[in-house]
Design an enzyme around this catalytic site. Structure first.
Site, PDB file in Angstrom:
ATOM      1  N   LYS A  14       0.787  -1.404   0.161  1.00 39.29           N
ATOM      2  CA  LYS A  14       0.127   0.291   0.075  1.00 39.29           C
ATOM      3  C   LYS A  14       0.556   1.023  -0.129  1.00 39.29           C
ATOM      4  CE  LYS A  14      -3.784  -1.917   3.236  1.00 39.29           C
ATOM      5  NZ  LYS A  14      -3.638  -2.108   4.163  1.00 39.29           N
ATOM      6  N   ARG A  91       6.547   1.082   7.288  1.00 39.50           N
ATOM      7  CA  ARG A  91       5.085   0.590   8.192  1.00 39.50           C
ATOM      8  C   ARG A  91       5.640  -0.392   8.946  1.00 39.50           C
ATOM      9  NH1 ARG A  91      -0.374  -2.427   8.747  1.00 39.50           N
ATOM     10  NH2 ARG A  91      -0.775  -2.447  11.232  1.00 39.50           N
ATOM     11  N   HIS A 180      -1.077  -1.457  16.850  1.00 39.84           N
ATOM     12  CA  HIS A 180      -1.656  -0.915  15.907  1.00 39.84           C
ATOM     13  C   HIS A 180      -2.080   0.922  16.836  1.00 39.84           C
ATOM     14  CE1 HIS A 180      -5.427  -3.087  15.258  1.00 39.84           C
ATOM     15  NE2 HIS A 180      -4.981  -3.669  14.525  1.00 39.84           N
ATOM     16  N   HIS A 208      -9.774   0.821  18.581  1.00 44.49           N
ATOM     17  CA  HIS A 208      -9.827   0.204  17.321  1.00 44.49           C
ATOM     18  C   HIS A 208     -10.248  -0.483  16.906  1.00 44.49           C
ATOM     19  CE1 HIS A 208      -7.301   0.275  13.402  1.00 44.49           C
ATOM     20  NE2 HIS A 208      -7.794  -0.147  13.961  1.00 44.49           N
ATOM     21  N   GLY A 210     -11.878  -2.670  13.933  1.00 44.53           N
ATOM     22  CA  GLY A 210     -11.521  -2.835  12.449  1.00 44.53           C
ATOM     23  C   GLY A 210     -11.752  -4.422  12.553  1.00 44.53           C
ATOM     24  N   GLY A 212      -9.141  -6.726  12.328  1.00 39.75           N
ATOM     25  CA  GLY A 212      -8.172  -6.761  14.026  1.00 39.75           C
ATOM     26  C   GLY A 212      -8.577  -5.607  14.606  1.00 39.75           C
ATOM     27  N   ARG A 241      -9.566 -13.822  14.407  1.00 42.05           N
ATOM     28  CA  ARG A 241      -8.705 -13.908  15.570  1.00 42.05           C
ATOM     29  C   ARG A 241      -9.635 -14.077  17.090  1.00 42.05           C
ATOM     30  NH1 ARG A 241      -5.240  -9.357  14.765  1.00 42.05           N
ATOM     31  NH2 ARG A 241      -5.038  -8.952  12.729  1.00 42.05           N
ATOM     32  N   LEU A 284     -18.104  -7.707  10.006  1.00 42.79           N
ATOM     33  CA  LEU A 284     -19.085  -7.092  11.135  1.00 42.79           C
ATOM     34  C   LEU A 284     -20.235  -7.018  10.224  1.00 42.79           C
ATOM     35  CD1 LEU A 284     -18.451  -7.547  14.006  1.00 42.79           C
ATOM     36  CD2 LEU A 284     -18.797  -5.292  14.278  1.00 42.79           C
ATOM     37  N   GLU A 334     -15.661   3.352  13.528  1.00 41.52           N
ATOM     38  CA  GLU A 334     -16.353   4.818  13.000  1.00 41.52           C
ATOM     39  C   GLU A 334     -17.305   4.779  11.857  1.00 41.52           C
ATOM     40  OE1 GLU A 334     -12.652   5.551   9.530  1.00 41.52           O
ATOM     41  OE2 GLU A 334     -11.257   5.117  11.050  1.00 41.52           O
TER      42      GLU A 334
HETATM   43  P1  AMP Z   1     -10.805  -2.757   8.927  1.00 37.38           P
HETATM   44  O1  AMP Z   1      -9.747  -3.215   9.280  1.00 37.38           O
HETATM   45  O2  AMP Z   1     -10.450  -0.900  10.039  1.00 37.38           O
HETATM   46  O3  AMP Z   1     -10.807  -1.955   7.109  1.00 37.38           O
HETATM   47  O4  AMP Z   1     -12.271  -2.322   9.546  1.00 37.38           O
HETATM   48  C1  AMP Z   1     -12.796  -3.988   8.607  1.00 37.38           C
HETATM   49  C2  AMP Z   1     -14.037  -4.330   9.260  1.00 37.38           C
HETATM   50  O5  AMP Z   1     -15.031  -2.753   9.564  1.00 37.38           O
HETATM   51  C3  AMP Z   1     -14.767  -5.436   8.664  1.00 37.38           C
HETATM   52  O6  AMP Z   1     -15.423  -6.368   9.569  1.00 37.38           O
HETATM   53  C4  AMP Z   1     -16.110  -4.116   8.169  1.00 37.38           C
HETATM   54  O7  AMP Z   1     -17.884  -5.396   8.662  1.00 37.38           O
HETATM   55  C5  AMP Z   1     -16.381  -2.965   9.042  1.00 37.38           C
HETATM   56  N1  AMP Z   1     -17.441  -1.933   8.887  1.00 37.38           N
HETATM   57  C6  AMP Z   1     -17.421  -1.399   7.869  1.00 37.38           C
HETATM   58  N2  AMP Z   1     -18.443  -0.422   7.969  1.00 37.38           N
HETATM   59  C7  AMP Z   1     -19.396  -1.271   8.826  1.00 37.38           C
HETATM   60  C8  AMP Z   1     -20.365  -0.846   9.561  1.00 37.38           C
HETATM   61  N3  AMP Z   1     -21.310   0.106   8.521  1.00 37.38           N
HETATM   62  N4  AMP Z   1     -20.377  -1.418  10.567  1.00 37.38           N
HETATM   63  C9  AMP Z   1     -20.561  -2.469  10.934  1.00 37.38           C
HETATM   64  N5  AMP Z   1     -18.950  -2.533  10.124  1.00 37.38           N
HETATM   65  C10 AMP Z   1     -18.453  -2.240   9.447  1.00 37.38           C
END
Ligand code: AMP
Length: 399
Positions: A14, A91, A180, A208, A210, A212, A241, A284, A334
């Site tokens: 990236k 990173r 993170h 945080h 996500g 992870g 995990r 999620l 977020e």
């Molecule tokens: P990241 O690793 O920070 O890119 O986050 C990815 C995670 O954010 C995935 O499990 C997505 O399902 C979740 N995600 C993205 N948009 C939403 C949302 N509107 N509601 C719940 N989870 C979300």
């Protein structure tokens, strides 16, 4: 000065180019499937359409070569020549106990990154490959390593030691490191600005969430505790995990399922978490959808997820002896307002009260706490690349 930020994974690179005069992003992109047939580069120059290039690339050096060609392309590039790039920020996931700050890469830094291969086998080898590929192509600019573990190095032994024979720490460096860090650093600093208080006087809990996920408790500018540990497997329930479990489960299931250490590692890192519990997905959004259509396993998986986060909020409020704000960040934090609402439910005893109307936002910097909430509840989109670009710029300037 323009700074190139690189995040090299095992089969991906990236990148982002920043103009540090105003910290604007000139272009960003991703090379996917490096070393696997079907390599794709997606490049997005600011204010222009995305460009997709398909070309099989055998390794990271070839991947970086293509990135550099794209950056200077007269049609969709963002710079005229590579001479405009004044420094490159990388990173790096694991800096062990050696680095509490970002550093200019030299032979010693590379040795430490290599020494950590053992404890970060999935991340540090490709991170170093990325550094070496970039150094070969851009030998005359400073390269800076920004570590995911660095921010957490302020933790005291009381929170980073595990109750194991002491030689596990002394000889094998088994301790809590936390990950993170760049994200927790960024959002906690923004939170202090939103509180209007000096960072060194704040009590902040960052979430945080996500694919992870990790949390951190920050007091007077220092990390007191964080949920990921020796590896990114500990703590919250994540996409695939397990997070915290009784370690005896590992030996028990290794025997029952006839798994060796590597298979067990895969079981707890790739097949567990929300995917394993729900049987639906690691994403999620899919699980929320399944739960609302009546899937009971998805519903209980979400309960486990929320409970784990709530438990850490309580744990960290106790360790901080209070809390000025919670900060939600990353994909779920977020965007998932229903998830934020569930996490904050029934925490009014701890002074946490969310305003359900204000909370209906995605991806914006905003306070979603009720007027009378003792603890502010912030949503802050994270920006790890900006932290890397800033550290790189500051170290390059000082060279
Ligand atoms: P990241 O690793 O920070 O890119 O986050 C990815 C995670 O954010 C995935 O499990 C997505 O399902 C979740 N995600 C993205 N948009 C939403 C949302 N509107 N509601 C719940 N989870 C979300």
């Amino acid at each position: 000065m323009k700074v190139l930020v690189v995040n090299a994974g095992s089969s991906s690179i990236k990148y982002q180019v920043f103009d540090m005069t105003d910290e604007s992003v000139l272009a960003k992109g991703l090379v996917d499937r490096v070393g696997i047939p079907g390599t794709t580069l997606e490049h997005k120059p600011a204010g222009k359409d995305e460009v997709v290039i398909k070309k099989d690339l055998p390794d990271h050096t070839e991947g970086m070569k293509l990135v550099l060609e794209v950056l200077v392309n007269p049609e969709y590039g963002c710079i005229k020549s590579m001479d405009e790039i004044g420094a490159v920020g990388h990173r790096v996931v694991h800096g062990g106990e050696e680095f509490a700050k970002s550093v200019v890469v030299d032979d010693y830094v590379k040795k430490v990154i290599r020494d950590c291969f053992d404890i970060a086998p999935l991340h540090n080898p490709p991170n170093l490959m990325g550094i070496e590929a970039c150094q070969a192509l851009m030998p005359n600019v400073p390269h800076v390593a920004v570590f995911d573990t660095a921010f957490h190095q302020t933790m005291e032994p009381a929170n980073f030691l595990y109750a194991l024979p002491y030689e596990a720490y002394e000889k094998y460096k088994v301790r809590r490191y936390g990950f993170h860090g760049t994200s927790h650093f960024y959002v906690s600093h923004r939170a202090a600005e939103m509180l209007g208080k000096p960072y060194e006087q704040c009590k902040i809990i960052t979430l945080h969430l996500g694919n992870g996920a990790s949390m951190a408790a920050i007091k007077d500018g220092k990390v007191v505790d964080t949920s990921m540990g020796f590896t990114p497997l500990e703590g919250l329930v994540m996409g695939t995990r397990s997070g915290d479990i009784d370690p005896a489960i590992v030996f028990f299931l290794m025997e029952k399922l006839n798994m060796n250490a590597q298979e067990a590692n895969n079981y707890f890192n790739k097949k567990s978490g929300m995917l394993g519990l729900s049987g639906v997905s690691n994403d999620l959004r899919d699980i929320l959808e399944a739960a609302s259509s009546g899937n009971e396993r998805a519903q209980v998986a979400l309960e486990v997820y929320y409970n784990r986060v709530k438990g850490y909020i309580g744990n960290y409020i106790a360790k901080l002896n209070g809390c000025d704000c919670l900060v939600f960040t990353a994909g779920v934090g977020e965007n998932g307002y229903d998830v934020r609402e569930k996490i904050c439910e029934n925490l009014d005893y701890l002074g946490i009260k969310l305003d359900p109307e204000k909370n209906k936002v995605r991806g914006k910097e905003v306070d979603v706490a009720a007027e009378d909430s003792k603890v502010r509840i912030f949503v802050i989109p994270t920006n790890e690349e900006l932290v890397i670009a800033r550290d790189t710029y500051n170290l390059a300037k000082a060279q």
